[in-house]
Structure formats: structure tokens, C-alpha cells
Design an enzyme around this catalytic site. Sequence first.
Site, PDB file in Angstrom:
ATOM      1  N   CYS A 154       0.876  -1.184   0.000  1.00  0.00           N
ATOM      2  CA  CYS A 154       0.000   0.000   0.000  1.00  0.00           C
ATOM      3  C   CYS A 154       0.906   1.225   0.000  1.00  0.00           C
ATOM      4  O   CYS A 154       1.096   1.881   1.025  1.00  0.00           O
ATOM      5  CB  CYS A 154      -0.916   0.008   1.220  1.00  0.00           C
ATOM      6  SG  CYS A 154      -1.825  -1.544   1.473  1.00  0.00           S
ATOM      7  N   ALA A 155       1.495   1.523  -1.154  1.00  0.00           N
ATOM      8  CA  ALA A 155       2.692   2.359  -1.195  1.00  0.00           C
ATOM      9  C   ALA A 155       2.445   3.861  -1.243  1.00  0.00           C
ATOM     10  O   ALA A 155       3.281   4.629  -0.775  1.00  0.00           O
ATOM     11  CB  ALA A 155       3.553   1.952  -2.388  1.00  0.00           C
ATOM     12  N   PRO A 157       1.536   7.675  -0.503  1.00  0.00           N
ATOM     13  CA  PRO A 157       2.097   8.545  -1.538  1.00  0.00           C
ATOM     14  C   PRO A 157       3.537   8.257  -1.911  1.00  0.00           C
ATOM     15  O   PRO A 157       4.032   8.816  -2.885  1.00  0.00           O
ATOM     16  CB  PRO A 157       1.982   9.937  -0.926  1.00  0.00           C
ATOM     17  CG  PRO A 157       2.117   9.696   0.545  1.00  0.00           C
ATOM     18  CD  PRO A 157       1.438   8.378   0.808  1.00  0.00           C
ATOM     19  N   GLY A 158       4.278   7.432  -1.150  1.00  0.00           N
ATOM     20  CA  GLY A 158       5.565   6.983  -1.636  1.00  0.00           C
ATOM     21  C   GLY A 158       6.790   7.345  -0.827  1.00  0.00           C
ATOM     22  O   GLY A 158       7.909   7.041  -1.238  1.00  0.00           O
ATOM     23  N   ASP A 185      -0.468   0.271  -5.271  1.00  0.00           N
ATOM     24  CA  ASP A 185      -1.543   0.982  -4.579  1.00  0.00           C
ATOM     25  C   ASP A 185      -2.850   0.718  -5.300  1.00  0.00           C
ATOM     26  O   ASP A 185      -2.877   0.602  -6.531  1.00  0.00           O
ATOM     27  CB  ASP A 185      -1.285   2.482  -4.501  1.00  0.00           C
ATOM     28  CG  ASP A 185      -2.060   3.112  -3.340  1.00  0.00           C
ATOM     29  OD1 ASP A 185      -1.556   3.077  -2.207  1.00  0.00           O
ATOM     30  OD2 ASP A 185      -3.190   3.605  -3.567  1.00  0.00           O
ATOM     31  N   ASP A 212      -5.591  -4.173  -6.022  1.00  0.00           N
ATOM     32  CA  ASP A 212      -6.126  -4.300  -4.665  1.00  0.00           C
ATOM     33  C   ASP A 212      -5.136  -5.154  -3.877  1.00  0.00           C
ATOM     34  O   ASP A 212      -4.876  -6.304  -4.224  1.00  0.00           O
ATOM     35  CB  ASP A 212      -7.500  -4.963  -4.728  1.00  0.00           C
ATOM     36  CG  ASP A 212      -8.100  -5.214  -3.351  1.00  0.00           C
ATOM     37  OD1 ASP A 212      -7.437  -4.934  -2.332  1.00  0.00           O
ATOM     38  OD2 ASP A 212      -9.253  -5.691  -3.297  1.00  0.00           O
ATOM     39  N   ASP A 238       2.024  -1.473   5.044  1.00  0.00           N
ATOM     40  CA  ASP A 238       1.584  -0.265   5.749  1.00  0.00           C
ATOM     41  C   ASP A 238       0.129  -0.012   5.357  1.00  0.00           C
ATOM     42  O   ASP A 238      -0.157   0.709   4.414  1.00  0.00           O
ATOM     43  CB  ASP A 238       2.475   0.918   5.357  1.00  0.00           C
ATOM     44  CG  ASP A 238       2.171   2.173   6.149  1.00  0.00           C
ATOM     45  OD1 ASP A 238       2.075   2.091   7.383  1.00  0.00           O
ATOM     46  OD2 ASP A 238       2.010   3.240   5.521  1.00  0.00           O
ATOM     47  N   CYS A 291      -0.755   3.979  11.441  1.00  0.00           N
ATOM     48  CA  CYS A 291      -0.619   5.203  12.240  1.00  0.00           C
ATOM     49  C   CYS A 291      -1.829   5.328  13.158  1.00  0.00           C
ATOM     50  O   CYS A 291      -2.370   6.408  13.368  1.00  0.00           O
ATOM     51  CB  CYS A 291      -0.441   6.436  11.352  1.00  0.00           C
ATOM     52  SG  CYS A 291      -1.681   6.633  10.064  1.00  0.00           S
TER      53      CYS A 291
END
Length: 767
Positions: A154-155, A157-158, A185, A212, A238, A291
Site C-alpha cells: 500500500c505504497a 504517496p511513496g 496501490d 487491490d 503499511d 498510524c
Amino acid sequence: MGRRARDRRRQERRQERGGDGGDQAGWAGGYPEIVKENELFERYYRELGIVPAGDHAREVLHCLKEKYFGELRGLEVDGQKVEMPQPLSWYPEELAWHTNLSRKILRKSPQLEKFHQFLVSETECGNISRQEAVSMIPPLLLNVDPHHKILDMCAAPGSKTAQLIEMLHADMNVPFPKGFVIANDVDNKRCYLLVHQAKRLNSPCIMVVNHDASSIPNLQIDVDGRKEVLFYDRILCDVPCSGDGTMRKNIDVWKKWTTQNSLQLHGLQLRIATRGVEQLAEGGRMVYSTCSLNPIENEAVIASLLEKSQGALELADVSSELPGLKRMPGITKWKVMLKDGQWFEEWKDVPSNRQTQIRPTMFPVKDEEKLKAMNLERCLRILPHHQNTGGFFVAVLIKKSPMPWNKRQPKVHQKLPQRTGDTEVTAANSDNGSESITEEPTLAENEESKKMQELQNSDTEQSKKEGVCGPPPSKKMKLFGFKEDPFVFLPEDDPLFLPIQKFYALDPSFPKMNLLTRTQEGKKRQLYMVSKELRNVLLNNSEKMKVINTGIKVWSRNSDGEQFGCAFRLAQEGIYTLYPFIHARIINVCIEDVKILLTQENPFLSKFSSETQKKVKDMAMGSIVLKYDPDPEKPDDLQCPIVLCGWQGKTSLRAFVPKNERLHYLRMMGVEVFKAKRKEEESESKMEEEVQHRLAQTEEGMDVEDKEHDLVTKMEPEIGEESTHSPVESSAMEVENKIEDLDQSSKNANSHVSQESKDTDMSNVKD
């Protein structure tokens, strides 16, 4: 595009000056006082007891510490003293620093304008990254080596992807590490944000895909002529989360927080994590992170994953890693709360009408022996007040053996067909922007043992309730988004390559099979390069993988190039990858020559050192490499090598280097490049007029350097008017305005990532 961007910047500046509340903004950056209260939020975490009461880098770093940080010392903004940035004690080699300055303050304060310009420019050219401090932790705990095959699930914004790429290229003397990063993503628009982040690092070892994450397909690679399933050495998981650990910077947490967010995400998080460990190689390491502070999204997911793995997974003890990082252990006891504040301690207490909202996997394991064996205390919890960051959760998983439903790995022994001619790898899009791709099941069901089949059947009903899958089902995946151009590898006998090889005297070891274009028909305008390993992935998975972007640009077609012996000029983006293979057309230059190249658009040969003039005297016109090697006997000069793409004309020499990269090198050499905003706006308007005038007068058939002389003659009188600076310094003061035109000529291949400019939904960007 340049005019629209300038108009947008001017409009933003007018809004900042006119509607920000003036001096009332103060240190808080103009925001009204936020009421950081949420009774349910506080009661939930107080009850759970999670928050205890009371409780090339060296050169950039040198420039940052000695120059920019030094200028912040003793500075006051709006009557308050600016706190000096501090290094993160747990990040290796002082390569990460923390500042309390908000973006609003950095952007608005005249005293910080120079520092802000430095941050923006260096970020754009990939030398620094700006991100939440705790989001740097997961890549560090992956323990990446340059040979690792890495999946970032789930990369976007990078920022973490950028860290992984940096780790692959730890040895800058190796142009093609054996490892690679596949960054995925689910959001097509956010994939282009991811491309922008990854592109800054100029790596041939990164591929951006759009799937997905909970059902990302199995990929296959060629191993000695047969296909085998690709398993990853490292996986970063992540996952999307409620984000309540970001309550310090995200004010919506206080207004909108509810336990429902976590309850709804738990199933998705567990499915993504499950899919991740299935694709992890034995002995490999996966980092799961959020997070969020909520155990429903954290320990509950890990506990369920460990229980389903039946010993195939274990939590790694990372207590000795990242010394200096303040942390808490994972928790083993928690309760589940509905959005109305109702608590449940066990699944059996949940009424039937609530069992669609609460799942069995959300509760802690009751069996004390099982719970102890899980070692949940090895998880990491970082609280906001520990080191003035956001809240974060990290768990490091090691795969000891195949997952129970993967005891028999898929056996694929299909011999690969021989390929001739251009090899095309198409992006997975149809003409209407979508296409169905069949994903292979993780298990070869016909070969499953009776025991495994019974185990799977017994888990089916509970899995439906839990919203969790063991092996992903075989299903159709619809892919939406922009239609991508194909990836076409050059055939071995392509006549296009021979003049390039001869012109630049390429080493016989040059991997020409790794060259690709994005054009199937017509003239090939750009040539890109990927690593051998990514080429393997591309060729064997075109029908099941939606590739958004891969490859680093190494050559661009030049309209005038054929008359000089080669139709393709070198591209700065890929020069550090190409340079080890080039044996001709290299000019070694001194540091003063570099300053001239970076501050003047098309300087005459007479402006360069006598040594440089001698070297170019007998060299044919066309694309060249300009190399600076540091002199250890001159420690005050720049002490890192520089490789620039250039062009030699009849009477001149120029560099093809993007604007921010020029500014970076000039800063490293001690040349002042700061430009005040008001003066910049005036210069932008003036430059726009000059450019229009120049374009109107440009005639077809003019030599490359002749097309620039008209602008150069206009620049030099302006430089001479600056009486308080040396010619080089004065020229550098105008760089930010005058390089923009030159910048366009060195960026004429943006079609490779042209989708970056498409509309991106910034509201959904996660740390």
C-alpha cells in the site's frame, strides 16, 4: 504548462498575503484555536490503558548543518524564537532531522524563505524527503539489502517507497542492484503521486503497479527456462487505517473520531496482511504498520494472523534495533467498544444483531499458553509524546515455513517460448479504461490433501463472519484508470542500437536487452532502462499485472542528432546508471567549469579553462558527458563527483540538467541561489516576454547553440548590472528564473510519466 504553473503560484501568493488574518496568524500559522477534545476518544484509550498517565548524503548534510541550520540560530518569527532542527537519535548516521516548524510558517515567513526554498528544491530532485518521523521506522526495520526482492503493498504517496529505493542503492558503485521494489496501490490516481515520488530517485529497479492489495496476483519469473512463482524477501504492509495516531496534526481526528472506523477497517487490514505473508519467501521479513493506536487495527490483526499461521509466522524481537527510539511493548489485553460506547470483553458477549459490526478476530486470545507463544509484546507502540511525533504501531513478522493452506506451493514448470522481434508488455487496460484479469488461486486445489481441504471447509463459515480469507479465492479483478502505453523491449538485433553503441563506445557488458520504449509503432523517441530482474518480471506477467510505470530514461531522440552520428542524446535522469558503461565522449572538467555550465545557458568555449578547451577541440559535435572529480588536496571544494549530460556545439558547450538539480549542485559548491519571491515574480514576467520573443525569432535549420545565443546575449548584460556579486554568483541569482526554458529542453520526455500531472486526490494521502 510553465505559464499555468506560474499563474497558479502568483494566485497562491496573493491569497496568502491578502486573506490570512495578518499578524493575527502568529506562530500558529493563521489557524483558529482547535479544540482538541473528544470525550469518547479519551474514555476509550483511558479504559484500555494504552497511554500511561503523565507519561551524496554527507554533502547535503554538511550544507544543511553548516549553512541553513546556522542561519536559523537565534532567529525569531512573530516574536517567538525558532527552535533549531534536531537529528533523530534513532536514525542512522544523522540522516534524519526533526523540526517543529509548520508548513504554514515555513511558507509564509520572510525570514525562513531561503530555508524553505532549499527544502522544496532539494526534495524535488530527490536529495531529501519530508515526511512524518515515525513513518520512517517500517523501512528501517525491514533490514533491506541490495539483492532483496521487495513488495510495498500500500505504497502511495511513496515516502517509504523512496526509503526502500535508497536502501537498494546503498552502494552507488553498483548501477544495477539485483533487488527491486514493486510498489503497489489500489487507487489509480494515487499511483501517479507514487510515480512522482519514486521518479525523483532515478532508479532502474522500481515498478509501480495498480492492484487491490488484498488480492494482488501471484507473479511468475523465469528461472533457467521454466516459470516459478515470485516470492518476496521483504514486504512492507503499511495498511489503510483510522489514523487516530495523527491527532496532533490531523484536527479531524478530534471532531470525527469513532470506534466504528477501526471496526470497519479490521477485516480489510487482516486480508491485506494475510495476502502479504502468503507472498513472503521462507526466511523473509514483513513489517506490518499503522498510524493508529487502536488494538483492533494492530495487535488484533497480528494475533489473528499468528493464530491462523499455525507456527509458520513469528514476531521478531527488534528491541535492540533503532537504539534511541522511545517505544512501548505491544499489549495483550483489550476490549472492543461500539460507536455508542458499549463495551464487550469476549465474542460470546456480543448480541447477534451486533455480530456484523464486531468479529471474533477483534478480541484477544483467551488461551494463556497460545497468547504467551505469540509474543505480542514484541510489537512496537510509539506514542505522540514519546519524542514529539505522531502515534504509530509496528510489528515485524518472520516467515518460518509456508502458510498452512500453502503447504503445496503452485508447481509451474511451463517452458518459455522463444521470443523474436520487439517484445511487448502491455499495460492491463482496454480501450474503455478497464479490463478483467483472472487471478490464479493460491492453492492448486486438485492437488490439495484431504486434510487441508477439510481444514479449509471448517474455516469457511467463520471466515465469512470474520471478513477474513485464508487463501485468496479465484476471482475477476476489474482495473480502472488511465490507459497506459505499452512497454516494448528492444530486440537484440534492433538497428537503432548500433549507432548508439558506436557513438558512445559502450562497454560490451552493457545490458542492451534491458532497454525499452513506450511506443510500439513509429519513431522511438525515448529509451528507458530497467534492471535484468525487473525485465524478467515484466516479460512473464503482462497479462495479469497492471503496470503504471517502470524504467529510467537514459536516451532521448534529438531532432538534429542524426547529422552528428547519433540520433539519441544522453538524459540526465539516467546518466549515473549509464556512466559506468560509456568509454567515449567524456570531458573531465574543473569546478569553475561546472559553475559556468550550471549558471549560463550556452557559454562559448572561450569561457572555459584551457584544459577543457583542449579536450573538446578535436571532438565531434553532439551529446557528451561532463565529469567532475573532487580534488582531495582542495578540501574546501565540493568533495563528491558530479556527472552531467551536455552538448558540444561548434563554438559552445552546454549542460542539459533540470532546474532543481542545477540548484542542488550550485548549493553544494557554495554558490548563492536564493531568490526573493517578489523579485522572482518580476523576473518570471520578464523572462516570459523574452521567451516569446526568442521563439518568434527562431528559424528552422539553426544550429543547436545558435538557438540559445539570442537569450544568452540578453542574460549577460543583466549579470553585469549586479555590481555586488561575482559573475558566477550573479548568474546563479537568476538561475531560478532563467533556467526554466533550458529546463524544458532537458525534460522533453515527460510522456513516460505524463500521467503525473493528472488530477490526484490529495485528500486521501496517507503518511
